[in-house]
Design a protein around this motif. Structure first.
Motif, mmCIF file in Angstrom:
data_model
loop_
_atom_site.group_PDB
_atom_site.id
_atom_site.type_symbol
_atom_site.label_atom_id
_atom_site.label_comp_id
_atom_site.label_asym_id
_atom_site.label_seq_id
_atom_site.Cartn_x
_atom_site.Cartn_y
_atom_site.Cartn_z
ATOM 1 N N TYR A 217 -20.525 -31.730 8.308
ATOM 2 C CA TYR A 217 -20.588 -32.269 9.670
ATOM 3 C C TYR A 217 -19.749 -31.425 10.627
ATOM 4 N N GLN A 218 -18.570 -30.994 10.178
ATOM 5 C CA GLN A 218 -17.716 -30.165 11.023
ATOM 6 C C GLN A 218 -18.386 -28.835 11.361
ATOM 7 N N LEU A 219 -19.091 -28.245 10.394
ATOM 8 C CA LEU A 219 -19.826 -27.006 10.661
ATOM 9 C C LEU A 219 -20.937 -27.231 11.688
ATOM 10 N N ALA A 220 -21.646 -28.346 11.529
ATOM 11 C CA ALA A 220 -22.721 -28.653 12.477
ATOM 12 C C ALA A 220 -22.163 -28.810 13.888
ATOM 13 N N ARG A 221 -21.032 -29.456 13.984
ATOM 14 C CA ARG A 221 -20.411 -29.642 15.295
ATOM 15 C C ARG A 221 -19.912 -28.315 15.859
ATOM 16 N N LYS A 222 -19.354 -27.463 15.018
ATOM 17 C CA LYS A 222 -18.810 -26.182 15.480
ATOM 18 C C LYS A 222 -19.903 -25.289 16.052
ATOM 19 N N TYR A 223 -21.096 -25.287 15.425
ATOM 20 C CA TYR A 223 -22.178 -24.411 15.857
ATOM 21 C C TYR A 223 -23.269 -25.157 16.626
ATOM 22 N N SER A 224 -22.955 -26.400 17.039
ATOM 23 C CA SER A 224 -23.860 -27.183 17.897
ATOM 24 C C SER A 224 -25.259 -27.314 17.296
ATOM 25 N N THR A 225 -25.306 -27.686 16.026
ATOM 26 C CA THR A 225 -26.595 -27.957 15.378
ATOM 27 C C THR A 225 -26.727 -29.461 15.155
ATOM 28 N N GLY A 226 -27.924 -29.884 14.733
ATOM 29 C CA GLY A 226 -28.108 -31.275 14.351
ATOM 30 C C GLY A 226 -27.497 -31.535 12.979
ATOM 31 N N PHE A 227 -27.269 -32.813 12.663
ATOM 32 C CA PHE A 227 -26.690 -33.175 11.366
ATOM 33 C C PHE A 227 -27.264 -34.516 10.940
ATOM 34 N N CYS A 228 -27.619 -34.609 9.652
ATOM 35 C CA CYS A 228 -28.062 -35.883 9.096
ATOM 36 C C CYS A 228 -27.799 -35.895 7.593
ATOM 37 N N GLN A 229 -27.883 -37.093 7.004
ATOM 38 C CA GLN A 229 -27.613 -37.273 5.571
ATOM 39 C C GLN A 229 -28.725 -38.094 4.932
ATOM 40 N N VAL A 230 -29.049 -37.743 3.711
ATOM 41 C CA VAL A 230 -30.031 -38.507 2.934
ATOM 42 C C VAL A 230 -29.408 -38.818 1.580
ATOM 43 N N LEU A 231 -29.217 -40.096 1.316
ATOM 44 C CA LEU A 231 -28.726 -40.530 0.005
ATOM 45 C C LEU A 231 -29.930 -40.807 -0.891
ATOM 46 N N VAL A 232 -30.061 -40.032 -1.963
ATOM 47 C CA VAL A 232 -31.148 -40.227 -2.922
ATOM 48 C C VAL A 232 -30.614 -41.152 -4.008
ATOM 49 N N ARG A 233 -31.002 -42.411 -3.909
ATOM 50 C CA ARG A 233 -30.467 -43.429 -4.823
ATOM 51 C C ARG A 233 -31.430 -43.664 -5.981
ATOM 52 N N CYS A 234 -30.857 -43.704 -7.179
ATOM 53 C CA CYS A 234 -31.658 -43.920 -8.389
ATOM 54 C C CYS A 234 -30.821 -44.731 -9.379
ATOM 55 N N ALA A 235 -31.474 -45.619 -10.110
ATOM 56 C CA ALA A 235 -30.760 -46.432 -11.099
ATOM 57 C C ALA A 235 -30.028 -45.524 -12.084
ATOM 58 N N PHE A 236 -28.793 -45.889 -12.414
ATOM 59 C CA PHE A 236 -27.957 -45.036 -13.250
ATOM 60 C C PHE A 236 -28.612 -44.772 -14.609
ATOM 61 N N GLU A 237 -29.233 -45.788 -15.196
ATOM 62 C CA GLU A 237 -29.874 -45.622 -16.505
ATOM 63 C C GLU A 237 -31.029 -44.623 -16.430
ATOM 64 N N VAL A 238 -31.752 -44.644 -15.304
ATOM 65 C CA VAL A 238 -32.871 -43.707 -15.134
ATOM 66 C C VAL A 238 -32.338 -42.278 -14.990
ATOM 67 N N CYS A 239 -31.233 -42.128 -14.265
ATOM 68 C CA CYS A 239 -30.617 -40.807 -14.126
ATOM 69 C C CYS A 239 -30.188 -40.262 -15.490
ATOM 70 N N LEU A 240 -29.624 -41.139 -16.328
ATOM 71 C CA LEU A 240 -29.219 -40.714 -17.670
ATOM 72 C C LEU A 240 -30.416 -40.240 -18.485
ATOM 73 N N GLN A 241 -31.527 -40.973 -18.391
ATOM 74 C CA GLN A 241 -32.724 -40.597 -19.142
ATOM 75 C C GLN A 241 -33.289 -39.256 -18.652
ATOM 76 N N ARG A 242 -33.355 -39.101 -17.352
ATOM 77 C CA ARG A 242 -33.858 -37.840 -16.796
ATOM 78 C C ARG A 242 -32.942 -36.680 -17.162
ATOM 79 N N ASN A 243 -31.657 -36.950 -17.165
ATOM 80 C CA ASN A 243 -30.683 -35.906 -17.468
ATOM 81 C C ASN A 243 -30.863 -35.371 -18.889
ATOM 82 N N GLN A 244 -31.276 -36.214 -19.807
ATOM 83 C CA GLN A 244 -31.470 -35.787 -21.190
ATOM 84 C C GLN A 244 -32.615 -34.781 -21.318
#
Length: 419
Positions: A217-244
């Motif tokens: 965010y500080q970089l975006a502010r320094k260079y006058s760009t846009g800024f946004c965030q996307v939280l990719v939420r997934c069930a912890f058990e599913v993440c464990l399975q995919r990770n394997q």
């Protein structure tokens, strides 16, 4: 700099961030946007880093990103400067042409008029013929020669000015060419060099701490760009399975630690996190979700951040965010230690009354401990306002102190029970 946006993709390992990044990248290109995908897993080698080494690697990525933004910003400014220089060159050429026309007019018009006047004067005033002839000669050979010489000098000065402008253009081109090689390779892989189309920078990483995202965010502010965030939420058990199923698997204990430490974007607490969305990737990300995310990116790009003019206000805001983050993590740490202390007391067969009293004392201890910790944090910030606080060291020290105090409470209550 043309319109640009820094988009942070955060979430647990194997949550689906990289897949979503490719989808967004494809949609962005279909809109004519240039894209740069910064995948931390590809830039930071997967191995057992020490804490300080891991932080240094992340800092290097951040530094390269800033160089890229600075390079893009500088290139745009140089393009504008080169355009202005071209216009100046054109104006000078027109001036040169005008001066040449003026020179010609002086030679063919003024000299003719002067000669005619002198002839008439010669007819009417015969006795001054000699003087007029001398005057005619002086005008013809002296004044006009001087005029021609001045015009020649002006022409020479314009030629020198033109040469200086050409040298300036060459210097600007060299400045543009002198860029960071690491980021240049990334650019060659991901975008053209028009520097006129909107630019989307996707940052693919866990970003489980708020402080990690705030750096972007500080970089975006320094260079006058846009800024946004996307939280990719997934069930912890599913993440464990995919990770394997991944070729480079993240240890389960690391996955668990990240899950416990994850600090999702908080719009109600942080004004800088207003442009944030959460996407559930437990099953799949729908086309509707992608369209909503593209609208978020478009909005962020059309509303770039503005740098703070007053550094003191910014530094105070940074300190408050840092203090809030440390206290939040300290509170989680205290709750975990209290839970461990209560479990230990139950295993030692403490009565329900003793457990009730113990829980009350431990919660009061936590409240007092966090109040004193906040005072210590603010005190350190006032002593060394220019130096970044070593939050990890502070939390480790605080954890040892609070763990010792909780053990004393448990021992005191159990001693009263058996006395």
């Amino acid at each position: 700099m043309s319109r640009a946006c820094l988009c942070v993709l955060c979430g647990l390992p194997a949550a689906g961030k990289s897949r979503l990044a490719e989808v967004l990248r494809g949609r962005a290109r279909s809109r004519g946007w240039e894209t740069l995908l910064v995948t931390y897993d590809e830039l930071i080698e997967a191995r057992d880093w020490r804490e300080d080494e891991w932080k240094q690697q992340r800092k290097t990525v951040l530094t390269c990103l800033e160089r890229f933004l600075h390079q893009t910003h500088t290139h745009t400014d140089l393009t504008h400067t080169q355009t202005d220089l071209t216009h100046t060159h054109t104006d000078l050429t027109h001036t040169h042409t005008d001066l040449t026309h003026t020179h010609t007019d002086l030679t063919h018009t003024d000299l003719t008029h002067t000669h005619t006047d002198l002839t008439h004067t010669q007819t009417d005033l015969t006795h001054t013929q000699t003087d007029l002839t001398h005057t005619h000669t002086d005008l013809t050979h002296t004044d006009l020669t001087h005029t021609q010489t001045d015009l020649t000098h002006t022409h020479t000065d314009l030629t020198h000015t033109h040469t200086d402008l050409t040298h300036t253009q060459t210097d600007l081109t060299h400045t543009h060419t002198d860029n960071d090689m690491w980021m240049q390779m990334q650019v060659q892989q991901s975008r053209s060099h028009t520097h006129t189309q909107p630019l989307l920078v996707l940052l693919d990483d866990n970003f489980y701490y708020q402080s990690m995202r705030y750096q972007i965010y500080q970089l975006a502010r320094k260079y006058s760009t846009g800024f946004c965030q996307v939280l990719v939420r997934c069930a912890f058990e599913v993440c464990l399975q995919r990770n394997q199923c991944r070729s480079l698997r993240v240890p389960d204990e690391v996955m668990l630690q990240m899950s416990e430490r994850m600090e999702p974007p908080n719009k109600s607490r942080n004004s800088w996190e207003q442009k944030s969305l959460t996407v559930d990737s437990t099953h799949s990300v729908t086309d509707e979700d992608v369209q909503t995310l593209m609208d978020l990116l478009q909005s962020a790009m059309e509303n770039p951040l503005r740098p703070f003019q007053d550094d003191s206000q910014q530094k105070e805001a940074d300190r408050q965010i840092c203090a809030t983050n440390v206290l939040h993590r300290a509170d989680q740490m205290c709750r975990r230690l209290i839970s461990q202390a209560m479990t230990s007391a139950r295993e030692k067969q403490a009565s329900s009354d003793v457990l009730k009293v113990l829980a009350k004392e431990l919660n009061e201890l936590k409240t007092h401990f966090l109040q004193e910790l906040q005072k210590e944090i603010l005190h350190q910030m006032c002593l060394c306002p220019e130096e970044p606080m070593n939050t990890e060291k502070l939390l480790m020290t605080a954890a040892k102190v609070f763990e010792r105090d909780t053990q004393h409470c448990v021992q005191a209550q159990l001693k009263q029970r058996f006395s």
